[in-house]
Design a protein around this motif. Structure first.
Motif, short mmCIF file in Angstrom:
data_model
loop_
_atom_site.label_atom_id
_atom_site.label_comp_id
_atom_site.label_asym_id
_atom_site.label_seq_id
_atom_site.Cartn_x
_atom_site.Cartn_y
_atom_site.Cartn_z
N ARG A 110 21.82 -40.64 70.82
CA ARG A 110 23.03 -39.85 70.60
C ARG A 110 23.90 -39.81 71.85
O ARG A 110 25.13 -39.90 71.76
CB ARG A 110 22.67 -38.43 70.16
CG ARG A 110 21.92 -38.39 68.84
CD ARG A 110 21.50 -37.00 68.48
NE ARG A 110 20.55 -36.50 69.50
CZ ARG A 110 20.09 -35.27 69.54
NH1 ARG A 110 20.48 -34.38 68.66
NH2 ARG A 110 19.23 -34.91 70.46
N GLY A 163 22.87 -29.74 69.23
CA GLY A 163 21.55 -29.85 68.59
C GLY A 163 21.62 -30.76 67.39
O GLY A 163 22.07 -31.90 67.47
N ASP A 164 21.19 -30.27 66.24
CA ASP A 164 21.17 -31.06 65.01
C ASP A 164 22.56 -31.03 64.39
O ASP A 164 23.07 -29.98 64.00
CB ASP A 164 20.14 -30.48 64.05
CG ASP A 164 19.95 -31.34 62.82
OD1 ASP A 164 20.35 -32.52 62.86
OD2 ASP A 164 19.41 -30.83 61.83
N SER A 216 23.51 -32.00 61.57
CA SER A 216 23.52 -31.72 60.13
C SER A 216 23.79 -30.24 59.84
O SER A 216 24.02 -29.87 58.69
CB SER A 216 22.20 -32.15 59.48
OG SER A 216 21.14 -31.43 60.02
N ARG A 217 23.77 -29.39 60.87
CA ARG A 217 24.14 -27.98 60.68
C ARG A 217 25.59 -27.82 60.28
O ARG A 217 25.97 -26.82 59.70
CB ARG A 217 23.94 -27.19 61.98
CG ARG A 217 22.56 -27.17 62.51
CD ARG A 217 22.43 -26.25 63.70
NE ARG A 217 23.35 -26.54 64.79
CZ ARG A 217 23.79 -25.63 65.64
NH1 ARG A 217 23.42 -24.38 65.52
NH2 ARG A 217 24.60 -25.96 66.62
N LYS A 253 27.40 -38.12 63.11
CA LYS A 253 27.08 -38.23 61.67
C LYS A 253 26.71 -39.65 61.30
O LYS A 253 25.87 -39.88 60.43
CB LYS A 253 28.27 -37.76 60.81
CG LYS A 253 28.33 -36.27 60.63
CD LYS A 253 27.19 -35.76 59.78
CE LYS A 253 27.42 -34.34 59.39
NZ LYS A 253 26.38 -33.75 58.59
N GLU A 278 23.06 -40.34 61.95
CA GLU A 278 22.08 -39.63 61.11
C GLU A 278 21.41 -40.60 60.15
O GLU A 278 22.07 -41.40 59.51
CB GLU A 278 22.78 -38.54 60.29
CG GLU A 278 22.51 -37.18 60.75
CD GLU A 278 23.14 -36.15 59.83
OE1 GLU A 278 23.73 -36.50 58.79
OE2 GLU A 278 23.02 -34.98 60.14
#
Length: 179
Positions: free
Chosen positions: A59, A82-83, A85-86, A173, A176
């Motif tokens: 990343r 962090g993630d 997808s939040r 994204k 991911e």
């Protein structure tokens, strides 16, 4: 016999410090001993921690492909976000970072204020620094000049920071893996 004081400390690390080229710096005995102590302390700590080069986070490397986003900026963004997808959209990420204007409305009247500054200040700080670099290159220069002409350089800098963060969102994204 117990060793005390700042001049006695380098003796504890002397076996590590004599191997380092910085241990010979300094004009006087006191500065040379202090330098030896610092070098020795660093050597002992890195040896105890088992200093290893960490594997690069994909990343961080992906974010560095955006102009203006360097190592510190990308590491800060990855650590704070962090993630990814939040956040369902880039707009939600920008709102989390506090880069969207506040809105005060009553019935038909809508007033936009300053940015909300909700979220980590470190993210806004590194994105501002990134926008200072990015405003001179072609994808961002035209946008910055248009906004700066209408609204001023400070607002244009925040707008460019928001644009860079939206681009970071799309890059993250894209990395991911679908579950």
């Amino acid at each position: 016999m117990r060793l005390r004081g700042p001049l006695a400390r380098p003796l504890l690390f002397q076996q590590h410090a004599t191997k380092h080229p910085l241990s010979t710096l300094g004009q006087c005995r006191h500065s040379r001993l202090r330098t030896q102590w610092f070098v020795g302390t660093i050597s002992v700590v890195t040896k105890e921690l088992g200093y290893h080069e960490a594997d690069a986070d994909p990343r961080v490397e992906a974010l560095r492909s955006i102009y203006g986003v360097g190592l510190i900026t990308s590491m800060t963004l990855v650590a704070e976000i962090g993630d990814i997808s939040r956040f369902p959209t880039a707009r939600k990420l920008c709102a989390w970072a506090g880069l969207t204007p506040s809105v005060h409305n009553s019935d038909v009247k809508v007033r936009h204020g300053h940015i909300t500054k909700a979220g980590p200040a470190a993210v806004r700080a590194v994105l501002t620094e990134a926008s200072y670099q990015a405003r001179h290159v072609s994808p961002f220069a035209k946008f910055f000049e248009e906004v700066a002409k209408r609204r001023g350089k400070r607002i244009a800098t925040v707008a460019l920071s928001r644009k860079i963060l939206a681009r970071c969102f799309r890059v993250l994204k894209g990395l991911e893996t679908p579950a």
